[in-house]
Design a protein around this motif. Structure first.
Motif, PDB file in Angstrom:
ATOM      1  N   PRO A  69       0.810  -1.214   0.000  1.00  0.00           N
ATOM      2  CA  PRO A  69       0.000   0.000   0.000  1.00  0.00           C
ATOM      3  C   PRO A  69       0.841   1.260   0.000  1.00  0.00           C
ATOM      4  CG  PRO A  69      -0.898  -1.604   1.516  1.00  0.00           C
ATOM      5  CD  PRO A  69       0.408  -2.159   1.041  1.00  0.00           C
ATOM      6  N   GLY A  70       0.470   2.191  -0.875  1.00  0.00           N
ATOM      7  CA  GLY A  70       1.169   3.461  -0.960  1.00  0.00           C
ATOM      8  C   GLY A  70       2.229   3.502  -2.040  1.00  0.00           C
ATOM      9  N   PHE A  71       2.518   2.335  -2.682  1.00  0.00           N
ATOM     10  CA  PHE A  71       3.518   2.294  -3.738  1.00  0.00           C
ATOM     11  C   PHE A  71       2.857   1.845  -5.043  1.00  0.00           C
ATOM     12  CE2 PHE A  71       5.896   1.963   0.154  1.00  0.00           C
ATOM     13  CZ  PHE A  71       7.024   2.724  -0.093  1.00  0.00           C
ATOM     14  N   PRO A  72       3.279   2.407  -6.168  1.00  0.00           N
ATOM     15  CA  PRO A  72       2.677   2.041  -7.453  1.00  0.00           C
ATOM     16  C   PRO A  72       2.853   0.568  -7.783  1.00  0.00           C
ATOM     17  CG  PRO A  72       3.964   4.069  -7.650  1.00  0.00           C
ATOM     18  CD  PRO A  72       4.278   3.485  -6.307  1.00  0.00           C
ATOM     19  N   VAL A  73       1.821  -0.014  -8.323  1.00  0.00           N
ATOM     20  CA  VAL A  73       1.852  -1.418  -8.745  1.00  0.00           C
ATOM     21  C   VAL A  73       2.090  -1.507 -10.242  1.00  0.00           C
ATOM     22  CG1 VAL A  73       0.527  -3.566  -8.843  1.00  0.00           C
ATOM     23  CG2 VAL A  73       0.277  -2.026  -6.881  1.00  0.00           C
ATOM     24  N   TYR A  74       1.506  -0.574 -10.989  1.00  0.00           N
ATOM     25  CA  TYR A  74       1.568  -0.605 -12.449  1.00  0.00           C
ATOM     26  C   TYR A  74       2.373   0.582 -12.973  1.00  0.00           C
ATOM     27  CZ  TYR A  74      -2.536  -3.377 -11.203  1.00  0.00           C
ATOM     28  OH  TYR A  74      -3.388  -4.269 -10.610  1.00  0.00           O
ATOM     29  N   ARG A  75       3.161   0.332 -14.003  1.00  0.00           N
ATOM     30  CA  ARG A  75       3.991   1.384 -14.585  1.00  0.00           C
ATOM     31  C   ARG A  75       3.238   2.202 -15.633  1.00  0.00           C
ATOM     32  NH1 ARG A  75       7.734  -2.966 -14.314  1.00  0.00           N
ATOM     33  NH2 ARG A  75       7.407  -3.436 -16.533  1.00  0.00           N
ATOM     34  N   GLY A  76       2.103   1.700 -16.073  1.00  0.00           N
ATOM     35  CA  GLY A  76       1.300   2.384 -17.076  1.00  0.00           C
ATOM     36  C   GLY A  76       0.187   1.475 -17.539  1.00  0.00           C
ATOM     37  N   PRO A  77      -0.639   1.930 -18.486  1.00  0.00           N
ATOM     38  CA  PRO A  77      -1.791   1.133 -18.911  1.00  0.00           C
ATOM     39  C   PRO A  77      -1.436  -0.217 -19.524  1.00  0.00           C
ATOM     40  CG  PRO A  77      -1.517   3.090 -20.305  1.00  0.00           C
ATOM     41  CD  PRO A  77      -0.621   3.258 -19.124  1.00  0.00           C
ATOM     42  N   ILE A  78      -0.385  -0.264 -20.360  1.00  0.00           N
ATOM     43  CA  ILE A  78       0.004  -1.539 -20.986  1.00  0.00           C
ATOM     44  C   ILE A  78       0.505  -2.514 -19.924  1.00  0.00           C
ATOM     45  CG2 ILE A  78       1.488  -2.644 -22.678  1.00  0.00           C
ATOM     46  CD1 ILE A  78      -0.690  -0.804 -23.821  1.00  0.00           C
ATOM     47  N   HIS A  79       1.327  -2.031 -19.011  1.00  0.00           N
ATOM     48  CA  HIS A  79       1.816  -2.882 -17.931  1.00  0.00           C
ATOM     49  C   HIS A  79       0.669  -3.352 -17.049  1.00  0.00           C
ATOM     50  CE1 HIS A  79       3.791  -3.556 -13.901  1.00  0.00           C
ATOM     51  NE2 HIS A  79       4.475  -4.373 -14.689  1.00  0.00           N
ATOM     52  N   CYS A  80      -0.326  -2.492 -16.837  1.00  0.00           N
ATOM     53  CA  CYS A  80      -1.497  -2.869 -16.037  1.00  0.00           C
ATOM     54  C   CYS A  80      -2.258  -4.011 -16.708  1.00  0.00           C
ATOM     55  CB  CYS A  80      -2.403  -1.649 -15.856  1.00  0.00           C
ATOM     56  SG  CYS A  80      -3.913  -1.983 -14.921  1.00  0.00           S
ATOM     57  N   ILE A  81      -2.507  -3.883 -18.008  1.00  0.00           N
ATOM     58  CA  ILE A  81      -3.226  -4.935 -18.740  1.00  0.00           C
ATOM     59  C   ILE A  81      -2.452  -6.245 -18.679  1.00  0.00           C
ATOM     60  CG2 ILE A  81      -4.007  -5.674 -21.029  1.00  0.00           C
ATOM     61  CD1 ILE A  81      -4.515  -2.726 -21.664  1.00  0.00           C
ATOM     62  N   ARG A  82      -1.150  -6.186 -18.924  1.00  0.00           N
ATOM     63  CA  ARG A  82      -0.321  -7.396 -18.924  1.00  0.00           C
ATOM     64  C   ARG A  82      -0.306  -8.045 -17.541  1.00  0.00           C
ATOM     65  NH1 ARG A  82       3.789  -5.346 -21.182  1.00  0.00           N
ATOM     66  NH2 ARG A  82       5.066  -4.889 -19.341  1.00  0.00           N
ATOM     67  N   THR A  83      -0.211  -7.224 -16.487  1.00  0.00           N
ATOM     68  CA  THR A  83      -0.169  -7.761 -15.126  1.00  0.00           C
ATOM     69  C   THR A  83      -1.495  -8.418 -14.750  1.00  0.00           C
ATOM     70  OG1 THR A  83       1.411  -6.045 -14.470  1.00  0.00           O
ATOM     71  CG2 THR A  83       0.217  -7.184 -12.703  1.00  0.00           C
ATOM     72  N   VAL A  84      -2.599  -7.760 -15.074  1.00  0.00           N
ATOM     73  CA  VAL A  84      -3.919  -8.320 -14.759  1.00  0.00           C
ATOM     74  C   VAL A  84      -4.137  -9.621 -15.514  1.00  0.00           C
ATOM     75  CG1 VAL A  84      -6.409  -7.951 -14.926  1.00  0.00           C
ATOM     76  CG2 VAL A  84      -4.931  -6.086 -14.166  1.00  0.00           C
ATOM     77  N   LEU A  85      -3.753  -9.674 -16.791  1.00  0.00           N
ATOM     78  CA  LEU A  85      -3.908 -10.901 -17.577  1.00  0.00           C
ATOM     79  C   LEU A  85      -3.070 -12.034 -17.002  1.00  0.00           C
ATOM     80  CD1 LEU A  85      -3.938  -9.566 -21.254  1.00  0.00           C
ATOM     81  CD2 LEU A  85      -5.800 -10.754 -20.070  1.00  0.00           C
ATOM     82  N   GLN A  86      -1.847 -11.742 -16.565  1.00  0.00           N
ATOM     83  CA  GLN A  86      -0.977 -12.772 -16.004  1.00  0.00           C
ATOM     84  C   GLN A  86      -1.514 -13.317 -14.682  1.00  0.00           C
ATOM     85  OE1 GLN A  86       2.804 -10.757 -15.789  1.00  0.00           O
ATOM     86  NE2 GLN A  86       3.348 -11.218 -17.922  1.00  0.00           N
ATOM     87  N   LYS A  87      -2.042 -12.436 -13.843  1.00  0.00           N
ATOM     88  CA  LYS A  87      -2.476 -12.844 -12.508  1.00  0.00           C
ATOM     89  C   LYS A  87      -3.917 -13.311 -12.455  1.00  0.00           C
ATOM     90  CE  LYS A  87       0.723  -9.959  -9.849  1.00  0.00           C
ATOM     91  NZ  LYS A  87       0.853  -8.910  -8.798  1.00  0.00           N
ATOM     92  N   GLU A  88      -4.793 -12.710 -13.296  1.00  0.00           N
ATOM     93  CA  GLU A  88      -6.219 -12.980 -13.176  1.00  0.00           C
ATOM     94  C   GLU A  88      -6.874 -13.497 -14.450  1.00  0.00           C
ATOM     95  OE1 GLU A  88      -8.263  -9.654 -11.102  1.00  0.00           O
ATOM     96  OE2 GLU A  88      -6.268  -8.762 -10.935  1.00  0.00           O
TER      97      GLU A  88
END
Length: 317
Positions: A148-167
């Motif tokens: 909490p309090g620290f960024p998880v995603y570096r940007g929209p593309i990284h967010c999409i890739r991370t969500v797809l990998q984990k969920e």
């Protein structure tokens, strides 16, 4: 039926892009109030975001919606207009004939269904980027770097890739059920009042409503639509923000029950302060663009049609 009216898609494209630029700061505040912790009210949320993150904080996650919402609004508005024309063609043999209330409702529902398929991933990325620096009371500290309090995603593309990998794909469409419950009735409660109010305030014989009529009708329709859509919008935002640092909700129903048990209806009423501001602008921009591009091809419905339609609308006559 005549060929698809591409100017309706163009109007949605322009209106969608404009709506993101104008409305994103208030949308950020709305999202923080709905899914964040410890803000209390709208003014305190605005001051906290500015104090902690400066002006940049209000525009977090805007790049992806700016690129995608223009397409999203284009498709939704184009689908609504062309579905309405198709229904008029089937009912009256003329795609440009005045639509009846049932046709407007059905076209609105189709637009609502389409919006969920396109809009759920867009909203999820936007909300994850808006919420990723928010402090949570509880968190799974083992999931680094999701502290909490620290960024998880570096940007929209990284967010999409991370969500797809984990969920997986299900993660990208997290909150789709709540969005369906928001948008299908929400579009009906926007497009129908918008058309009715435009008909009321447009002089008989006019080919199309003037800009002031469009803005007034869009503002009234947007207020009605979001006044009823806010509860499910709260649920959608919480489901989509859930999972940045921890998973709190099992699904739409669980989110509804937990939210009501913990806060009752208070949070929904508070969120209306932020929700009412950006949304009328969004719809007005689309409406005005469409009117400008389709002035010669879509004659304004007559007042007699709206008088009859009001007999079927709650609170009418």
């Amino acid at each position: 039926m005549d060929s698809v009216q591409l100017q309706d898609f163009a109007a949605g494209l322009v209106g969608g892009a404009a709506s993101v630029v104008v409305g994103h700061p208030l949308d950020t505040i709305k999202t923080r109030l709905q899914a964040g912790q410890g803000y209390g009210n709208t003014l305190n949320c605005v001051l906290t975001v500015y104090r902690n993150e400066s002006v940049v904080g209000f525009f977090k996650g805007m790049s992806f919606p700016l690129a995608s919402m223009a397409v999203y609004s284009s498709v939704v508005f184009g689908v609504f207009s062309n579905t309405q024309r198709l229904l008029s063609q089937l009912r009256h043999g003329d795609p440009d004939s005045t639509p009846v209330l049932a046709d407007m409702a059905l076209a609105s529902m189709v637009a609502g269904f389409i919006s969920v398929g396109i809009g759920t991933p867009v909203d999820l990325v936007k909300i994850r980027l808006q919420m990723q620096t928010q402090p949570y009371i509880q968190a799974n500290m083992k999931l680094k770097p999701t502290v909490p309090g620290f960024p998880v995603y570096r940007g929209p593309i990284h967010c999409i890739r991370t969500v797809l990998q984990k969920e997986g794909i299900a993660g990208i469409y997290r909150g789709a059920g709540a969005m369906l419950l928001r948008d299908v009735p929400g579009y009906c409660l926007y497009f129908i009042p918008y058309t009715i109010v435009c008909g009321w305030i447009t002089p008989d014989g006019s080919i199309s409503p003037n800009p002031s009529s469009i803005w007034l009708a869009g503002g009234v329709a947007g207020a009605i639509s979001w006044g009823t859509a806010t509860p499910m919008d709260v649920v959608k935002s919480r489901l989509q923000a859930d999972g940045v640092y921890l998973s709190k909700y099992k699904g739409t129903l669980d989110c509804i029950l937990q939210s009501y048990q913990n806060e009752g209806l208070k949070r929904c009423r508070e969120d209306l302060d932020a929700s009412y501001c950006p949304e009328p602008n969004q719809h007005c921009g689309v409406g005005e663009g469409s009117a400008a591009l389709t002035e010669d091809s879509h004659p304004a419905p007559t007042a007699s049609v709206f008088s009859s339609a009001m007999d079927l609308v709650p609170g009418g006559h």
